[in-house]
Design an enzyme around this catalytic site. Structure first.
Site, PDB file in Angstrom:
ATOM      1  N   LYS A  56       0.737  -1.329  -0.087  1.00  0.00           N
ATOM      2  CA  LYS A  56       0.068  -0.133  -0.222  1.00  0.00           C
ATOM      3  C   LYS A  56       1.017   1.291   0.093  1.00  0.00           C
ATOM      4  O   LYS A  56       0.258   2.163  -0.442  1.00  0.00           O
ATOM      5  CB  LYS A  56      -0.828  -0.135   1.276  1.00  0.00           C
ATOM      6  N   SER A 307       0.834 -10.035  -1.230  1.00  0.00           N
ATOM      7  CA  SER A 307       0.715  -8.554  -1.012  1.00  0.00           C
ATOM      8  C   SER A 307       0.889  -7.814   0.465  1.00  0.00           C
ATOM      9  O   SER A 307       1.159  -6.678   0.616  1.00  0.00           O
ATOM     10  CB  SER A 307      -0.528  -8.191  -1.619  1.00  0.00           C
TER      11      SER A 307
END
Length: 407
Positions: A56, A307
């Site tokens: 992110k 991720s």
């Protein structure tokens, strides 16, 4: 649609320049275990090793840096229950910008504390992410501060898209790239980057079956909202995906598949045990798709994007215990023993003789369902195989001790 894809592609190039000195270029490592299981050549793109523990920060830093350069912003606002919050907080701290992050009231403390540790003001509000997001929108309008959306923003998408460029540079002959999906920001950016570099590469999204908003939207070619959602992969729980991300995915993504929570838990466990890397459930979705067979990988060169790695230690412990039982590496046996000295020792001696390890012992004599003068004993055991459990039960029966395996 082509102008939109060209615009995202252009921003990805700029994002690479901006992010170069700030983020980690995360490794792309082969996984022998996953390759053997799937009969494919599998590589892991380890964004769990990124700063703040997830991808992110790429989109967040690129977005905030552009706002500061173009508009001179001094404050930003965001809503998140986890990784986006940390990405925004960390990026804002590097850029000298104040950040106010709205998080749901019941966000785990470790996520709240991690966000605050980067200097952000955290406001706990509402029961769900949607409640926090609505409040963040109101606050941003009152303060005349930009809201940093977690996925439905071209700059956010472009920042995440830098992962796709790195994958191509490290594995130009990749056949399939598997990407976790929530609102669609990560896969949109990666798909644009890869399709621009080589449109032969297939990009497949993976979403939990308990939170399938983007899966349904992608299949039906329209936005679908899912009001009731639940999954251990809390980082990708989105009731309503992004409009922009869906448009991009329709043009660039080859498929989206679903995996259930048991598959996700097993993926987290395999990554920890065999790849020696910690992944949060949302971050392990791509590996879950390989292990479950949701994606047929045989004979292909596959990259699975891991991720994120921000997992609550208590959740990790529960996942480990569950998978050990599911795979039969831990079992529980239960039986009734006369409530007299030395009876439990008979059971323990047989267990020791077979070389099994006792994990837990639960000895009940006051349960009203237990016959007076008897004790109910439940033992948790580490075992090498199902056969060893069967042998244990047979040997106990020969001693007149009736035990059975229980869930």
């Amino acid at each position: 649609m082509k102008p939109l894809l060209d615009e995202v592609s252009s921003r990805i190039k700029e994002a690479r320049e901006v992010l170069g000195p700030v983020i980690h270029r995360t490794p792309l490592l082969p996984s022998r275990t996953l390759s053997d299981v799937t009969k494919a050549e599998v590589f892991l793109k380890l964004e769990n090793l990124q700063k703040t523990g997830a991808f992110k920060v790429r989109g967040a830093y690129y977005k905030i840096s552009k706002l500061k350069r173009a508009e001179g912003v001094t404050r930003v606002v965001a809503a998140s229950s986890g990784n986006h919050a940390q990405g925004v907080a960390y990026s804002a701290s590097l850029l000298g910008v104040d950040a106010t992050i709205f998080m749901p009231r019941y966000t785990p403390f470790y996520k709240v504390n991690a966000t605050r540790s980067y200097g952000a003001q955290v406001i706990l509000y509402g029961e769900t992410y949607d409640d926090a997001y609505k409040k963040a929108v109101e606050f941003a309008e009152e303060q005349k501060a930009p809201l940093i959306h977690p996925f439905d923003d071209l700059d956010i998408i472009a920042g995440q898209g830098t992962i796709g460029v790195e994958i191509f540079e490290d594995a130009p002959n990749v056949d399939v790239v598997l990407v976790p999906v929530g609102g669609g920001g990560l896969i949109s950016g990666i798909a644009v980057a890869l399709k621009k570099l080589n449109d032969r590469i297939k990009v497949i999204g993976v979403q939990p079956s308990g939170a399938p908003a983007m899966y349904l939207s992608f299949k039906q070619r329209k936005l679908v909202e899912t009001p009731n959602v639940w999954s251990i992969a809390d980082g990708v729980i989105v009731k309503r995906p992004g409009e922009t991300t869906l448009r991009i995915m329709e043009e660039t993504v080859d498929d989206v598949v679903l995996v259930d929570d048991k598959d996700i838990a097993r993926a987290v466990f395999i990554l920890l045990e065999r790849a020696k890397t910690v992944a949060e459930p949302a971050g392990a979705l791509s590996v879950a798709a390989l292990l479950s067979g949701a994606v047929e990988a045989r004979g292909k060169r596959v990259v699975a994007v891991v991720s994120g790695g921000n997992i609550d230690p208590s959740m990790l412990s529960r996942i480990i215990n569950q998978v050990l039982f599911i795979e039969g590496r831990q079992v529980r046996i239960r039986g009734m023993l006369p409530d007299r000295p030395g009876q439990l020792k008979k059971v323990v001696d047989v267990i020791a003789e077979l070389g099994l390890n006792i994990v837990s012992i639960d000895h009940e004599r006051v349960n009203p369902l237990v016959i007076p003068g008897m004790a109910q004993v439940t033992l948790g055991l580490e075992v090498p195989s199902k056969e060893s459990v069967n042998l244990l039960l047979v040997k106990l029966k020969e001693l007149g001790l009736n035990f059975e395996e229980v869930a």
